[in-house]
Scaffold this motif. Structure first.
Motif, mmCIF file in Angstrom:
data_model
loop_
_atom_site.group_PDB
_atom_site.id
_atom_site.type_symbol
_atom_site.label_atom_id
_atom_site.label_comp_id
_atom_site.label_asym_id
_atom_site.label_seq_id
_atom_site.Cartn_x
_atom_site.Cartn_y
_atom_site.Cartn_z
ATOM 1 N N ILE A 64 31.951 20.237 -22.010
ATOM 2 C CA ILE A 64 33.100 20.569 -22.850
ATOM 3 C C ILE A 64 32.618 21.432 -24.011
ATOM 4 O O ILE A 64 31.745 21.012 -24.783
ATOM 5 C CB ILE A 64 33.773 19.292 -23.391
ATOM 6 C CG1 ILE A 64 34.253 18.422 -22.231
ATOM 7 C CG2 ILE A 64 34.932 19.645 -24.331
ATOM 8 C CD1 ILE A 64 34.636 17.014 -22.642
ATOM 9 N N LEU A 65 33.142 22.628 -24.116
ATOM 10 C CA LEU A 65 32.822 23.502 -25.233
ATOM 11 C C LEU A 65 33.940 23.404 -26.262
ATOM 12 O O LEU A 65 35.088 23.747 -25.985
ATOM 13 C CB LEU A 65 32.671 24.952 -24.766
ATOM 14 C CG LEU A 65 32.316 25.956 -25.869
ATOM 15 C CD1 LEU A 65 30.905 25.713 -26.384
ATOM 16 C CD2 LEU A 65 32.463 27.392 -25.364
ATOM 17 N N VAL A 66 33.603 22.912 -27.433
ATOM 18 C CA VAL A 66 34.563 22.832 -28.534
ATOM 19 C C VAL A 66 34.283 24.004 -29.450
ATOM 20 O O VAL A 66 33.202 24.110 -30.044
ATOM 21 C CB VAL A 66 34.436 21.508 -29.309
ATOM 22 C CG1 VAL A 66 35.422 21.486 -30.474
ATOM 23 C CG2 VAL A 66 34.674 20.323 -28.386
ATOM 24 N N ASP A 67 35.245 24.903 -29.558
ATOM 25 C CA ASP A 67 35.041 26.105 -30.364
ATOM 26 C C ASP A 67 35.731 25.972 -31.712
ATOM 27 O O ASP A 67 36.928 25.735 -31.798
ATOM 28 C CB ASP A 67 35.556 27.342 -29.638
ATOM 29 C CG ASP A 67 35.176 28.597 -30.385
ATOM 30 O OD1 ASP A 67 33.989 28.973 -30.342
ATOM 31 O OD2 ASP A 67 36.056 29.184 -31.047
ATOM 32 N N ASN A 68 34.945 26.147 -32.766
ATOM 33 C CA ASN A 68 35.414 25.994 -34.143
ATOM 34 C C ASN A 68 35.942 27.321 -34.691
ATOM 35 O O ASN A 68 35.457 27.831 -35.704
ATOM 36 C CB ASN A 68 34.262 25.478 -35.024
ATOM 37 C CG ASN A 68 34.494 24.053 -35.489
ATOM 38 O OD1 ASN A 68 35.617 23.577 -35.560
ATOM 39 N ND2 ASN A 68 33.411 23.361 -35.821
ATOM 40 N N ALA A 69 36.947 27.882 -34.002
ATOM 41 C CA ALA A 69 37.622 29.104 -34.467
ATOM 42 C C ALA A 69 36.653 30.278 -34.599
ATOM 43 O O ALA A 69 36.609 30.960 -35.631
ATOM 44 C CB ALA A 69 38.352 28.849 -35.782
ATOM 45 N N SER A 70 35.874 30.533 -33.543
ATOM 46 C CA SER A 70 34.935 31.656 -33.560
ATOM 47 C C SER A 70 35.671 32.984 -33.680
ATOM 48 O O SER A 70 36.809 33.138 -33.210
ATOM 49 C CB SER A 70 34.091 31.658 -32.279
ATOM 50 O OG SER A 70 33.211 30.569 -32.237
ATOM 51 N N VAL A 86 37.903 23.825 -25.448
ATOM 52 C CA VAL A 86 38.821 23.262 -26.436
ATOM 53 C C VAL A 86 38.681 24.100 -27.699
ATOM 54 O O VAL A 86 37.608 24.133 -28.310
ATOM 55 C CB VAL A 86 38.498 21.791 -26.741
ATOM 56 C CG1 VAL A 86 39.459 21.239 -27.774
ATOM 57 C CG2 VAL A 86 38.531 20.958 -25.468
ATOM 58 N N SER A 87 39.727 24.807 -28.085
ATOM 59 C CA SER A 87 39.671 25.700 -29.236
ATOM 60 C C SER A 87 40.414 25.094 -30.420
ATOM 61 O O SER A 87 41.576 24.693 -30.294
ATOM 62 C CB SER A 87 40.276 27.062 -28.889
ATOM 63 O OG SER A 87 39.543 27.685 -27.845
ATOM 64 N N LEU A 88 39.741 25.043 -31.555
ATOM 65 C CA LEU A 88 40.357 24.552 -32.780
ATOM 66 C C LEU A 88 40.903 25.728 -33.582
ATOM 67 O O LEU A 88 40.306 26.809 -33.596
ATOM 68 C CB LEU A 88 39.340 23.772 -33.609
ATOM 69 C CG LEU A 88 38.702 22.563 -32.911
ATOM 70 C CD1 LEU A 88 37.757 21.838 -33.855
ATOM 71 C CD2 LEU A 88 39.761 21.611 -32.402
ATOM 72 N N PRO A 89 42.036 25.548 -34.277
ATOM 73 C CA PRO A 89 42.660 26.663 -34.999
ATOM 74 C C PRO A 89 41.882 27.109 -36.225
ATOM 75 O O PRO A 89 41.971 28.262 -36.638
ATOM 76 C CB PRO A 89 44.028 26.104 -35.390
ATOM 77 C CG PRO A 89 43.828 24.613 -35.437
ATOM 78 C CD PRO A 89 42.846 24.315 -34.346
ATOM 79 N N THR A 90 41.119 26.196 -36.819
ATOM 80 C CA THR A 90 40.294 26.530 -37.979
ATOM 81 C C THR A 90 38.936 25.865 -37.840
ATOM 82 O O THR A 90 38.778 24.902 -37.086
ATOM 83 C CB THR A 90 40.938 26.049 -39.305
ATOM 84 O OG1 THR A 90 41.127 24.620 -39.236
ATOM 85 C CG2 THR A 90 42.279 26.739 -39.541
ATOM 86 N N ASN A 91 37.961 26.378 -38.572
ATOM 87 C CA ASN A 91 36.614 25.843 -38.539
ATOM 88 C C ASN A 91 36.521 24.674 -39.524
ATOM 89 O O ASN A 91 36.546 24.877 -40.729
ATOM 90 C CB ASN A 91 35.620 26.951 -38.920
ATOM 91 C CG ASN A 91 34.182 26.495 -38.805
ATOM 92 O OD1 ASN A 91 33.905 25.320 -38.567
ATOM 93 N ND2 ASN A 91 33.263 27.422 -38.984
ATOM 94 N N GLN A 92 36.399 23.463 -38.998
ATOM 95 C CA GLN A 92 36.430 22.281 -39.847
ATOM 96 C C GLN A 92 35.104 21.524 -39.883
ATOM 97 O O GLN A 92 35.028 20.411 -40.398
ATOM 98 C CB GLN A 92 37.548 21.341 -39.396
ATOM 99 C CG GLN A 92 38.928 21.990 -39.455
ATOM 100 C CD GLN A 92 40.032 21.045 -39.037
ATOM 101 O OE1 GLN A 92 40.187 19.980 -39.611
ATOM 102 N NE2 GLN A 92 40.785 21.434 -38.021
ATOM 103 N N GLY A 93 34.042 22.111 -39.320
ATOM 104 C CA GLY A 93 32.734 21.517 -39.451
ATOM 105 C C GLY A 93 32.295 20.651 -38.286
ATOM 106 O O GLY A 93 32.983 20.510 -37.279
#
Length: 259
Positions: A64-70, A86-93
């Motif tokens: 699973i690749l979790v992308d921190n809003a690259s 899994v793409s996150l809308p913003t980089n939250q750490g």
């Protein structure tokens, strides 16, 4: 860089000659493992990580690749290697991103184990996961297992930290401290560690109060010990870790931090 990497591979091979022939506990029963790779602008390192990960000698593994809003489109690399994206809308750490991945993995796959893997690692030994799972399976009280880490030039990295009043100290920073045997440890964080699902069910997820980064793995280990779980260092497994890649990228770009 290539020369250093070649020297590192040669050293690791010599230090682990018996790994390929090891007889792993319960080899015939491969527990499902979800490997979570947290990524942020990792175009320079992510392909090396995933290309080594797919060579893992373990047939019951999900990536699973979790992308921190690259912003560098590096998340597309995950699709090339068949990972769930899994793409996150913003980089939250670090803690927030990994927790999102853990929840996703538990809901979709309900794995017995979860691995948190940094995007700037290279998995040199295909048997790494089989060995770490076997260690975890050897005792129901084991909650977390980590391994040895080396720089691209072969120098050992810290394998964890110990906390005493007013002092935060790295340990495992030389070959003797890392060791080539399996033993109980004070902390077992770092760029690659295996977590038992039962541990997560009892202790919970990473503390997001430590976001964007640092100390969350130390806190996790302290919570594990208080809950009665053992922390194990698997010195038979060594991985290469560039170290601090995303932090350096952040400092250069002055954007919100990730791992």
């Amino acid at each position: 860089m290539k020369a250093c990497l070649g020297q590192t591979l040669a050293w690791i091979a010599s230090e682990n000659e018996d790994t390929s022939d090891a007889k792993y506990a319960k080899e015939e029963i491969l527990k499902l493992v979800a490997v979570i790779v947290l990524n942020w602008n990792g175009r320079k390192v992510l392909k090396n990580c995933l290309s080594s990960l797919v060579k893992t000698d373990y047939q019951n593994m999900k990536v699973i690749l979790v992308d921190n809003a690259s912003t560098d489109s590096s998340e597309r690399i995950g699709l090339e290697y068949g990972a769930d994206l899994v793409s996150l809308p913003t980089n939250q750490g670090y803690a927030v991103g990994n927790n999102f991945g853990i929840r996703f993995a538990l809901e979709k796959y309900n794995p017995e184990y979860i691995v948190l893997l940094n995007n700037d690692t290279v998995l040199i030994e295909p048997s790494w996961l089989k060995h770490m799972v076997a260690v975890a399976e050897s005792d129901s009280n084991i909650g977390i297992v980590n391994c040895n880490y080396v720089n691209p030039d072969g120098r050992p990295q810290k394998t964890g930290f110990m906390l005493i009043p007013g002092i935060y100290l790295p340990f495992g920073t030389n070959r003797a401290e890392q060791s080539d045997y399996i033993h109980e440890a004070k902390t077992t964080g770092g760029p690659c560690y295996l977590i038992k699902r039962g541990f997560i069910e009892k202790v919970g997820l990473l503390d997001e109060g430590f976001s964007p980064f640092y100390f969350e793995d130390l806190d996790y280990c302290e919570r594990a010990r208080k809950a009665g779980f053992r922390l194990i260092h698997d010195g038979k497994v060594t991985i290469l870790h560039v170290g601090g890649f995303s932090i350096r990228e952040y400092r250069e770009s002055e954007t919100t931090l990730t791992i």
